[in-house]
Design a protein around this motif. Structure first.
Motif, mmCIF file in Angstrom:
data_model
loop_
_atom_site.group_PDB
_atom_site.id
_atom_site.type_symbol
_atom_site.label_atom_id
_atom_site.label_comp_id
_atom_site.label_asym_id
_atom_site.label_seq_id
_atom_site.Cartn_x
_atom_site.Cartn_y
_atom_site.Cartn_z
ATOM 1 N N PHE A 13 28.433 39.248 45.297
ATOM 2 C CA PHE A 13 28.872 40.374 46.109
ATOM 3 C C PHE A 13 29.075 41.618 45.252
ATOM 4 O O PHE A 13 28.948 42.731 45.725
ATOM 5 C CB PHE A 13 30.175 40.031 46.832
ATOM 6 N N ILE A 14 29.405 41.412 43.997
ATOM 7 C CA ILE A 14 29.626 42.542 43.100
ATOM 8 C C ILE A 14 28.894 42.255 41.790
ATOM 9 O O ILE A 14 28.910 41.131 41.278
ATOM 10 C CB ILE A 14 31.132 42.782 42.856
ATOM 11 N N GLU A 15 28.227 43.261 41.267
ATOM 12 C CA GLU A 15 27.444 43.111 40.047
ATOM 13 C C GLU A 15 28.248 43.586 38.837
ATOM 14 O O GLU A 15 29.239 44.306 38.962
ATOM 15 C CB GLU A 15 26.148 43.917 40.160
ATOM 16 N N ILE A 16 27.776 43.169 37.654
ATOM 17 C CA ILE A 16 28.424 43.576 36.404
ATOM 18 C C ILE A 16 28.398 45.093 36.257
ATOM 19 O O ILE A 16 29.359 45.708 35.767
ATOM 20 C CB ILE A 16 27.738 42.892 35.208
ATOM 21 N N GLU A 17 27.298 45.714 36.699
ATOM 22 C CA GLU A 17 27.192 47.169 36.606
ATOM 23 C C GLU A 17 28.276 47.870 37.425
ATOM 24 O O GLU A 17 28.764 48.938 37.028
ATOM 25 C CB GLU A 17 25.813 47.629 37.068
ATOM 26 N N GLU A 18 28.653 47.266 38.555
ATOM 27 C CA GLU A 18 29.712 47.869 39.373
ATOM 28 C C GLU A 18 31.068 47.765 38.685
ATOM 29 O O GLU A 18 31.886 48.691 38.755
ATOM 30 C CB GLU A 18 29.752 47.187 40.742
ATOM 31 N N ILE A 19 31.333 46.639 38.027
ATOM 32 C CA ILE A 19 32.579 46.494 37.262
ATOM 33 C C ILE A 19 32.621 47.523 36.141
ATOM 34 O O ILE A 19 33.650 48.166 35.893
ATOM 35 C CB ILE A 19 32.709 45.075 36.683
ATOM 36 N N ASP A 32 46.393 48.225 33.943
ATOM 37 C CA ASP A 32 45.762 49.204 34.823
ATOM 38 C C ASP A 32 44.313 48.835 35.124
ATOM 39 O O ASP A 32 43.813 49.077 36.235
ATOM 40 C CB ASP A 32 45.824 50.597 34.188
ATOM 41 N N ILE A 33 43.631 48.253 34.153
ATOM 42 C CA ILE A 33 42.259 47.809 34.377
ATOM 43 C C ILE A 33 42.227 46.713 35.443
ATOM 44 O O ILE A 33 41.375 46.721 36.343
ATOM 45 C CB ILE A 33 41.629 47.305 33.061
ATOM 46 N N GLU A 34 43.164 45.767 35.362
ATOM 47 C CA GLU A 34 43.233 44.696 36.362
ATOM 48 C C GLU A 34 43.462 45.270 37.763
ATOM 49 O O GLU A 34 42.812 44.853 38.731
ATOM 50 C CB GLU A 34 44.351 43.718 36.009
ATOM 51 N N LYS A 35 44.376 46.216 37.892
ATOM 52 C CA LYS A 35 44.679 46.799 39.198
ATOM 53 C C LYS A 35 43.481 47.536 39.780
ATOM 54 O O LYS A 35 43.194 47.426 40.975
ATOM 55 C CB LYS A 35 45.866 47.755 39.074
ATOM 56 N N SER A 36 42.766 48.290 38.953
ATOM 57 C CA SER A 36 41.630 49.053 39.453
ATOM 58 C C SER A 36 40.489 48.144 39.906
ATOM 59 O O SER A 36 39.821 48.417 40.909
ATOM 60 C CB SER A 36 41.133 50.023 38.380
ATOM 61 N N ILE A 37 40.265 47.041 39.203
ATOM 62 C CA ILE A 37 39.195 46.114 39.579
ATOM 63 C C ILE A 37 39.597 45.287 40.792
ATOM 64 O O ILE A 37 38.789 45.036 41.691
ATOM 65 C CB ILE A 37 38.831 45.198 38.396
ATOM 66 N N ALA A 38 40.877 44.865 40.852
ATOM 67 C CA ALA A 38 41.356 44.051 41.976
ATOM 68 C C ALA A 38 41.332 44.812 43.296
ATOM 69 O O ALA A 38 41.378 44.200 44.364
ATOM 70 C CB ALA A 38 42.759 43.530 41.691
ATOM 71 N N ALA A 39 41.254 46.127 43.251
ATOM 72 C CA ALA A 39 41.198 46.924 44.477
ATOM 73 C C ALA A 39 39.870 46.775 45.199
ATOM 74 O O ALA A 39 39.759 47.136 46.375
ATOM 75 C CB ALA A 39 41.448 48.400 44.152
ATOM 76 N N ASN A 40 38.858 46.249 44.527
ATOM 77 C CA ASN A 40 37.559 46.032 45.178
ATOM 78 C C ASN A 40 37.689 44.927 46.228
ATOM 79 O O ASN A 40 38.243 43.859 45.944
ATOM 80 C CB ASN A 40 36.519 45.644 44.130
ATOM 81 N N PRO A 41 37.185 45.126 47.462
ATOM 82 C CA PRO A 41 37.389 44.138 48.536
ATOM 83 C C PRO A 41 36.669 42.814 48.335
ATOM 84 O O PRO A 41 36.987 41.842 49.018
ATOM 85 C CB PRO A 41 36.850 44.865 49.774
ATOM 86 N N TYR A 42 35.709 42.750 47.422
ATOM 87 C CA TYR A 42 34.975 41.510 47.191
ATOM 88 C C TYR A 42 35.594 40.648 46.097
ATOM 89 O O TYR A 42 35.120 39.553 45.833
ATOM 90 C CB TYR A 42 33.522 41.816 46.815
ATOM 91 N N ILE A 43 36.654 41.137 45.468
ATOM 92 C CA ILE A 43 37.266 40.433 44.343
ATOM 93 C C ILE A 43 38.603 39.847 44.774
ATOM 94 O O ILE A 43 39.471 40.551 45.276
ATOM 95 C CB ILE A 43 37.450 41.380 43.145
#
Length: 360
Positions: free
Chosen positions: A52-58, A81-92
């Motif tokens: 659902f999410i690619e490495i390029e998107e991360i 802060d990195i964890e919070k920003s990535i966890a905001a993605n709806p597919y994660i």
């Protein structure tokens, strides 16, 4: 005087103080090390086959929120802060970020696992994951899951959210049950909610509607269906019934087709390639069903002398009076006849297909 001193307690206190001092020294060493160690590499780990999410998107999320990490001191990188920003993605569903003293930042991502795709009455399209949370469809990947359509009023605002309506919760419970069982996962390919808010299951093998009702006592209902497959289908064939109603506990109500309708179904013309593919899939499903029947029969024989056999499932057949087209002539005589549920085909742009299939 020396005999009264508790040397054992003193030794324990000394050992704890030594360990604490060691931890303080180690932490100070790590702190000093962070001042000098720079980020040399970023490792992004996304396990699983669903993409659902690619490495390029991360990587794009990192650069948008943190800038370029390569070459920066580890002390100046806020991993939280990195964890919070990535966890905001709806597919994660879960993310863990940590760094080692070699200058590598590790990002471990766990994607949400959808088990159901809903096409609601308003035309909205979204997934429901294994935790019962709504999530959007992805332009990158299409999950091979059950599709539910029909009279579904559960809306979606584009964000991860819980299910609100009772019918949506029942659809989720049904999909979760089907997903756990290899037999029903192969046999059930679509769900439909009719005008009476009853859940209907569209099978892969057999041209009939399986009326589940709701998800209450679904274990018992599906056990009854398996018993019906064992007792009736080998004798009358897979196309003999128009509908199989499981709404009533320990009772199955069936509507039987006339012989003319059965012949029309059996003589339906389809392309050779589609027919061959369907025959292979049907053979696999029937083999799986027969295997389950054999296991159930063997288990019943093994426990025959130890336990009393349960009362057989009551099967009530309702033969609809119809004309050549299979439609009832007298509405009063066929008042329990269910209308055929529309099966809306779902087309995807990606090569992976949803478990959606039309049946005549």
């Amino acid at each position: 005087m020396l005999k009264r001193i508790n040397w054992k307690a003193i030794f324990k206190v000394f050992a704890w103080l030594t360990c604490l001092a060691g931890v303080v020294v180690l932490m100070s060493f790590i702190g000093v090390k962070k001042h000098t160690v720079k980020c040399a590499k970023i490792e992004i780990l996304i396990p699983g086959a669903d993409n659902f999410i690619e490495i390029e998107e991360i990587d794009a999320i990192l650069k948008q929120n943190q800038g370029d990490l390569i070459g920066r001191n580890l002390e100046g990188i806020n991993l939280h802060d990195i964890e919070k920003s990535i966890a905001a993605n709806p597919y994660i569903g879960f993310v863990k970020v940590y760094a080692d003293m070699n200058g590598t930042v590790f990002i471990e991502v766990k994607q949400r696992q959808p088990i159901l795709r809903i096409l609601n009455a308003g035309g909205q399209d979204y997934y429901v994951d294994s935790d019962g949370l709504k999530m959007p469809v992805s332009p990158n990947f299409t999950a091979n899951v059950l599709v539910a359509s029909g009279n579904i009023l559960e809306g979606f605002n584009g964000r991860v959210d819980t299910l609100m309506t009772g019918i949506a919760k029942d659809l989720y419970k049904t999909a979760a049950f089907v997903k756990r069982d290899t037999l029903w996962d192969a046999q059930i390919e679509q769900l439909f909610v009719n005008d009476k808010n009853d859940i209907e299951m569209i099978p892969r093998v057999g041209n009939q509607r399986i009326i589940l009702g709701n998800a209450k006592d679904i274990d018992t209902k599906m056990e009854n269906l398996l018993a019906f497959y064992k007792q009736a289908m080998p004798k009358v064939g897979w196309n003999a019934y128009r509908s199989i109603n499981l709404k009533y506990i320990n009772q199955i109500v069936c509507e039987k087709r006339d012989s003319l309708s059965i012949k029309k179904i059996e003589k339906s013309v389809v392309p050779d390639t589609v027919l061959q593919q369907q025959q292979v899939i049907d053979a696999e499903v029937k083999a799986a069903i027969q295997d389950e029947i054999n296991k159930a029969t063997q288990a019943a024989n093994d426990t025959k002398n130890a336990k009393a056999e349960p009362a057989p499932t009551k099967t009530v057949e309702k033969k609809a009076v119809g004309n050549a087209n299979g439609k009832p002539v007298n509405a009063k005589k066929a008042d329990n006849t269910k209308k055929e549920a529309p099966k809306t085909p779902t087309k995807e742009k990606t090569t992976t297909k949803d478990k959606t299939k039309n049946k005549d």
